[in-house]
Design a protein around this motif. Structure first.
Motif: not given
Length: 66
Positions: A28-33, A23-25, A1-8
């Protein structure tokens, strides 16, 4: 997810592989997995491609064209 608007929506469908972090790091860790990214946010797909992860964009807002 990108921002808080996507949370609901993400909370409604929790458990289906969604992740949020400011936290960008960690992001990126989640995307890399991942084996593949299906994203409605252009930058998520770009980040995945930059990490060598295939991405499938979902075009929802009309700003992007296939």
């Amino acid at each position: 997810m990108h921002d808080d608007n996507d949370l609901p929506l993400a909370r409604e469908i929790a458990g289906y592989g969604f992740f949020f972090s400011a936290d960008p790091e960690k992001l990126f860790e989640e995307i890399a997995a991942c084996d593949v990214i299906i994203g409605s946010r252009l930058h998520a797909c770009i980040a995945a491609l930059g990490l060598g992860i295939p991405s499938i964009p979902i075009l929802l807002d009309g700003r992007s064209h296939a």
